[in-house]
Scaffold this motif. Structure first.
Motif, PDB file in Angstrom:
ATOM      1  N   ASN A  78       0.855  -1.185   0.000  1.00 58.12           N
ATOM      2  CA  ASN A  78       0.000   0.000   0.000  1.00 58.12           C
ATOM      3  C   ASN A  78       0.895   1.240   0.000  1.00 58.12           C
ATOM      4  OD1 ASN A  78      -1.960  -1.951   0.017  1.00 58.12           O
ATOM      5  ND2 ASN A  78      -2.726  -1.508   2.057  1.00 58.12           N
ATOM      6  N   THR A 206       5.023  -8.462  -8.160  1.00 59.65           N
ATOM      7  CA  THR A 206       3.845  -7.719  -7.708  1.00 59.65           C
ATOM      8  C   THR A 206       2.802  -8.697  -7.168  1.00 59.65           C
ATOM      9  OG1 THR A 206       2.740  -7.761  -9.868  1.00 59.65           O
ATOM     10  CG2 THR A 206       4.224  -5.902  -9.409  1.00 59.65           C
ATOM     11  N   SER A 208      -1.338  -8.908  -5.091  1.00 57.60           N
ATOM     12  CA  SER A 208      -2.527  -8.384  -4.423  1.00 57.60           C
ATOM     13  C   SER A 208      -3.034  -9.488  -3.499  1.00 57.60           C
ATOM     14  CB  SER A 208      -3.622  -8.015  -5.427  1.00 57.60           C
ATOM     15  OG  SER A 208      -3.193  -6.987  -6.291  1.00 57.60           O
ATOM     16  N   LYS A 210      -6.132 -10.416  -0.654  1.00 55.28           N
ATOM     17  CA  LYS A 210      -7.384 -10.073   0.011  1.00 55.28           C
ATOM     18  C   LYS A 210      -7.673 -11.104   1.088  1.00 55.28           C
ATOM     19  CE  LYS A 210      -9.483  -8.019  -4.129  1.00 55.28           C
ATOM     20  NZ  LYS A 210     -10.612  -8.119  -5.102  1.00 55.28           N
ATOM     21  N   GLU A 232      -1.713  -4.275  -1.594  1.00 62.74           N
ATOM     22  CA  GLU A 232      -1.064  -4.182  -2.903  1.00 62.74           C
ATOM     23  C   GLU A 232       0.440  -4.119  -2.640  1.00 62.74           C
ATOM     24  OE1 GLU A 232      -2.504  -4.417  -5.855  1.00 62.74           O
ATOM     25  OE2 GLU A 232      -4.507  -4.550  -4.942  1.00 62.74           O
ATOM     26  N   LYS A 234       4.577  -4.618  -3.971  1.00 59.47           N
ATOM     27  CA  LYS A 234       5.525  -4.681  -5.080  1.00 59.47           C
ATOM     28  C   LYS A 234       6.940  -4.547  -4.547  1.00 59.47           C
ATOM     29  CE  LYS A 234       5.439   0.275  -6.292  1.00 59.47           C
ATOM     30  NZ  LYS A 234       5.188   1.236  -7.396  1.00 59.47           N
TER      31      LYS A 234
END
Length: 244
Positions: A78, A206, A208, A210, A232, A234
């Motif tokens: 983030n 990278t 994501s 949840k 998020e 990376k």
């Protein structure tokens, strides 16, 4: 930030992983970064282990060569930065909840004691994970995203990942019970560089993530409270130039 603004050549920290992480977070993605150096003085010193910096402060100072540097990758989740590990679940909670008194008394063994104490409260959670565009679902009570190969709180688990290879690694236990987690310990101690029967492991650039189930994720970044899901993530390749 002041070191960047005032054109410092070098910026140094004496402390543990938390202090080092704070300094790296202050330098990351800044214009006109100074080179970074640190003298390990904490309980565990994972980053020092990963960079093969002596853990004895006097030896670390003696060994430092201002003409020798390494470019360190930095994780960004983030809007926050970290230099070693993002973790969620049972063991992440145990690390966060370990008292200063216990760390002073037992050293890094304090984390192990608290970790196994938390096993009796083992609550696997469900996550949706996207790595470099590939989506999959996992159920685990321990999820970690690491920059370096050092996780010496519980052992040096990872064989290949290093803090300068331009990759992050995700590591998780495939557990639905305490027994499943215990079964994965020997595999972890052997060193992980690929997925096993009881452990998941992948390298990526990278991601994501949840949280798909109810419950306390106990998310931490380098031992401190982490951000809220969704995440998020990376890698910032070679972001910090570090004296060795």
């Amino acid at each position: 930030e002041k070191a960047c603004e005032e054109d410092y050549e070098g910026f140094f920290v004496m402390g543990g992983d938390g202090s080092v992480s704070e300094a790296i977070a202050g330098l990351a993605e800044k214009y006109n970064q100074p080179k970074f150096g640190f003298i390990p003085m904490g309980t565990v010193n994972d980053l020092a282990r990963a960079l093969e910096i002596p853990l004895n402060p006097a030896e670390a100072i003696e060994a430092m060569d201002f003409n020798r540097t390494v470019n360190l990758d930095v994780g960004k989740v983030n809007d926050r930065y970290y230099s070693n590990m993002l973790a969620a679940g049972t063991f992440a909670k145990s690390v966060k909840d370990t008292s200063i008194e216990d760390k002073s008394k037992f050293g890094k063994l304090a984390y192990v004691i608290n970790g196994f104490r938390e096993l009796q409260n083992n609550e696997p959670l469900k996550y949706e994970v996207i790595l470099d565009g590939e989506t999959f679902n996992i159920e685990t009570s321990l999820l970690a995203v690491t920059v370096s190969g050092a996780m010496s709180t519980f052992g040096d688990f990872f064989k290949n990942i290093d803090p300068s290879n331009g990759k992050l690694a995700i590591f998780y236990t495939k557990d639905k019970s305490v027994i499943d987690m215990i079964m994965g310990i020997p595999e972890a101690l052997d060193g992980v560089d690929s997925e096993t029967e009881h452990l998941g492991y992948r390298e990526f650039e990278t991601a994501s993530i949840k949280l798909k189930s109810e419950g306390d994720s106990s998310l931490t970044i380098d031992g401190d409270d982490g951000p809220d899901f969704p995440l998020e993530i990376k890698v910032l390749k070679g972001e910090i130039e570090v004296y060795k």
